[in-house]
Design an enzyme around this catalytic site. Structure first.
Site, PDB file in Angstrom:
ATOM      1  N   SER A 156      43.103  27.503  48.154  1.00 37.65           N
ATOM      2  CA  SER A 156      42.519  26.838  46.985  1.00 37.65           C
ATOM      3  C   SER A 156      42.325  25.377  47.354  1.00 37.65           C
ATOM      4  O   SER A 156      42.972  24.879  48.285  1.00 37.65           O
ATOM      5  CB  SER A 156      43.504  26.957  45.814  1.00 37.65           C
ATOM      6  OG  SER A 156      43.167  26.036  44.801  1.00 37.65           O
ATOM      7  N   TYR A 169      51.611  26.685  41.881  1.00 39.40           N
ATOM      8  CA  TYR A 169      50.360  27.251  42.414  1.00 39.40           C
ATOM      9  C   TYR A 169      49.891  26.432  43.607  1.00 39.40           C
ATOM     10  O   TYR A 169      49.591  26.973  44.681  1.00 39.40           O
ATOM     11  CB  TYR A 169      49.298  27.270  41.306  1.00 39.40           C
ATOM     12  CG  TYR A 169      47.973  27.850  41.738  1.00 39.40           C
ATOM     13  CD1 TYR A 169      47.752  29.229  41.716  1.00 39.40           C
ATOM     14  CD2 TYR A 169      46.940  27.026  42.178  1.00 39.40           C
ATOM     15  CE1 TYR A 169      46.539  29.759  42.121  1.00 39.40           C
ATOM     16  CE2 TYR A 169      45.724  27.550  42.585  1.00 39.40           C
ATOM     17  CZ  TYR A 169      45.528  28.916  42.556  1.00 39.40           C
ATOM     18  OH  TYR A 169      44.322  29.439  42.965  1.00 39.40           O
TER      19      TYR A 169
HETATM   20  P1  NAP Z   1      42.141  36.928  38.765  1.00 37.85           P
HETATM   21  O1  NAP Z   1      40.831  37.301  38.180  1.00 37.85           O
HETATM   22  O2  NAP Z   1      43.252  36.472  37.888  1.00 37.85           O
HETATM   23  O3  NAP Z   1      42.624  38.136  39.690  1.00 37.85           O
HETATM   24  C1  NAP Z   1      43.867  38.063  40.329  1.00 37.85           C
HETATM   25  C2  NAP Z   1      44.205  39.416  40.898  1.00 37.85           C
HETATM   26  O4  NAP Z   1      45.547  39.342  41.426  1.00 37.85           O
HETATM   27  C3  NAP Z   1      44.191  40.512  39.836  1.00 37.85           C
HETATM   28  O5  NAP Z   1      43.650  41.701  40.384  1.00 37.85           O
HETATM   29  C4  NAP Z   1      45.672  40.677  39.527  1.00 37.85           C
HETATM   30  O6  NAP Z   1      46.033  41.956  39.071  1.00 37.85           O
HETATM   31  C5  NAP Z   1      46.288  40.427  40.892  1.00 37.85           C
HETATM   32  N1  NAP Z   1      47.713  40.105  40.747  1.00 37.85           N
HETATM   33  C6  NAP Z   1      48.256  39.111  40.003  1.00 37.85           C
HETATM   34  N2  NAP Z   1      49.594  39.197  40.058  1.00 37.85           N
HETATM   35  C7  NAP Z   1      49.894  40.261  40.837  1.00 37.85           C
HETATM   36  C8  NAP Z   1      51.113  40.870  41.235  1.00 37.85           C
HETATM   37  N3  NAP Z   1      52.276  40.433  40.805  1.00 37.85           N
HETATM   38  N4  NAP Z   1      51.070  41.948  42.051  1.00 37.85           N
HETATM   39  C9  NAP Z   1      49.876  42.452  42.463  1.00 37.85           C
HETATM   40  N5  NAP Z   1      48.685  41.934  42.100  1.00 37.85           N
HETATM   41  C10 NAP Z   1      48.706  40.851  41.288  1.00 37.85           C
HETATM   42  O7  NAP Z   1      41.973  35.733  39.821  1.00 37.85           O
HETATM   43  P2  NAP Z   1      40.793  35.350  40.835  1.00 37.85           P
HETATM   44  O8  NAP Z   1      40.164  34.139  40.313  1.00 37.85           O
HETATM   45  O9  NAP Z   1      39.988  36.546  41.181  1.00 37.85           O
HETATM   46  O10 NAP Z   1      41.676  34.883  42.086  1.00 37.85           O
HETATM   47  C11 NAP Z   1      41.725  35.577  43.318  1.00 37.85           C
HETATM   48  C12 NAP Z   1      42.314  34.645  44.344  1.00 37.85           C
HETATM   49  O11 NAP Z   1      41.476  33.497  44.492  1.00 37.85           O
HETATM   50  C13 NAP Z   1      43.695  34.108  43.984  1.00 37.85           C
HETATM   51  O12 NAP Z   1      44.492  34.034  45.145  1.00 37.85           O
HETATM   52  C14 NAP Z   1      43.399  32.717  43.466  1.00 37.85           C
HETATM   53  O13 NAP Z   1      44.520  31.855  43.627  1.00 37.85           O
HETATM   54  C15 NAP Z   1      42.236  32.318  44.340  1.00 37.85           C
HETATM   55  N6  NAP Z   1      41.368  31.254  43.816  1.00 37.85           N
HETATM   56  C16 NAP Z   1      40.551  31.479  42.735  1.00 37.85           C
HETATM   57  C17 NAP Z   1      39.696  30.470  42.284  1.00 37.85           C
HETATM   58  C18 NAP Z   1      38.760  30.676  41.107  1.00 37.85           C
HETATM   59  O14 NAP Z   1      38.053  29.723  40.724  1.00 37.85           O
HETATM   60  N7  NAP Z   1      38.681  31.842  40.521  1.00 37.85           N
HETATM   61  C19 NAP Z   1      39.692  29.226  42.928  1.00 37.85           C
HETATM   62  C20 NAP Z   1      40.539  29.015  44.020  1.00 37.85           C
HETATM   63  C21 NAP Z   1      41.362  30.046  44.450  1.00 37.85           C
HETATM   64  P3  NAP Z   1      45.815  42.376  37.523  1.00 37.85           P
HETATM   65  O15 NAP Z   1      44.340  42.611  37.409  1.00 37.85           O
HETATM   66  O16 NAP Z   1      46.612  43.600  37.402  1.00 37.85           O
HETATM   67  O17 NAP Z   1      46.289  41.223  36.702  1.00 37.85           O
END
Ligand code: NAP
Length: 253
Positions: A156, A169
């Site tokens: 991130s 985070y």
């Molecule tokens: P998201 O929509 O919240 O999806 C997160 C995923 O992680 C979901 O499938 C969730 O499962 C799973 N997860 C959460 N806790 C878990 C656990 N305890 N065990 C197994 N799986 C778990 O987030 P996203 O935005 O797609 O993020 C994906 C990655 O990108 C993350 O590492 C995040 O830090 C990174 N990121 C995102 C952004 C952004 O702007 N979106 C920016 C920078 C970095 P459930 O569906 O069951 O909850």
């Protein structure tokens, strides 16, 4: 840091590759699983909400992609034994692993450090870094069985520069960057396994909505739009590239 947003992947880029995606049921992980399958990969869908994984499984099947597999796992409470059992199951089923996308992540709370709850801090560290590193250790022998394995850890912008109130985070993502430097350095010259970090950048998902409730989601790229770098890192065009930091989209102006 580099970005491959203009990368044009071959349609069969990931043919005959077995790729595990964590957090594959939603957000960026869901898009990565579907995209990898569309490019020929057999995808192992790992996550904690089985109904979501099943929906992704059905989508891949409906599109005629290679038959995926579902691996339910909650990083909270997952033990070393769980990771070793996983490795054993995957070994029996596939005999190797060609790709591992560590994508699952937990935001925790955006709050002043003085008010950060220690139990929540531990939870975020468990899901974002401790679980993924022990899972990687358990899966390394299977990755070594591949001729060209790629491990991608999701970072991130707050894992590269600290920002007020981002607490566990941000620290978990700094740890991710540090761990990848250590592992890539260890694997250099003695393994074909490559390991890199990828910062998706601001992307239209539930996590982003929670972090920035006042933002118009339509101003953000969708998970599908940031997939070129995810494909480049997982496929043969990035062979030999290790210990590097990537961005999936250019910084927002
Ligand atoms: P998201 O929509 O919240 O999806 C997160 C995923 O992680 C979901 O499938 C969730 O499962 C799973 N997860 C959460 N806790 C878990 C656990 N305890 N065990 C197994 N799986 C778990 O987030 P996203 O935005 O797609 O993020 C994906 C990655 O990108 C993350 O590492 C995040 O830090 C990174 N990121 C995102 C952004 C952004 O702007 N979106 C920016 C920078 C970095 P459930 O569906 O069951 O909850």
């Amino acid at each position: 840091m580099s970005c491959k947003i203009d990368y044009q992947p071959a349609s069969n880029l990931l043919e005959n590759r077995v790729v595990l995606v964590t957090g594959a049921g939603d957000g960026i992980g869901r898009a990565a699983a579907l995209t990898y399958a569309r490019h020929g990969a057999t995808v192992i869908l790992l996550g904690r909400t089985i109904a979501k994984l099943e929906r992704v499984y059905d989508e891949i099947e409906a599109e005629g992609g290679p038959q995926p597999a579902i691996f339910p796992l909650n990083f909270e409470g997952a033990t070393l034994k769980d990771f070793h059992d996983m490795a054993e199951t995957l070994d029996k089923e596939f005999g190797r692993l060609d790709g591992l996308l560590h994508n699952a992540g937990l935001l925790g709370r955006i709050t002043p450090f003085e008010q950060y709850n220690p139990a929540l801090w531990e939870q975020v560290m468990q899901v974002n870094i401790n679980g993924p590193i022990w899972m990687t250790q358990a899966l390394l022998p299977l990755l070594q069985q591949s001729a060209d394995a790629s491990v991608v850890f999701t970072s991130s912008s707050v894992g590269r520069k600290g920002r007020a109130y981002w607490g566990a985070y941000s620290v978990s993502k700094f740890a991710t960057e540090g761990f990848v430097e250590v592992l890539a350095d260890e694997l250099e010259n003695q393994s074909t396994v490559r390991v890199n970090t990828l910062n998706p950048g601001a992307t239209r998902t539930q996590m982003r909505r929670t972090a920035y409730p006042g933002e118009d989601p339509l101003t953000l790229r969708t998970p599908e739009e940031i997939m070129p770098t995810y494909l480049w890192l997982m496929g043969p065009d990035s062979t030999g590239v290790s210990g590097q930091k990537f961005d999936a989209q250019p910084p927002r102006g």
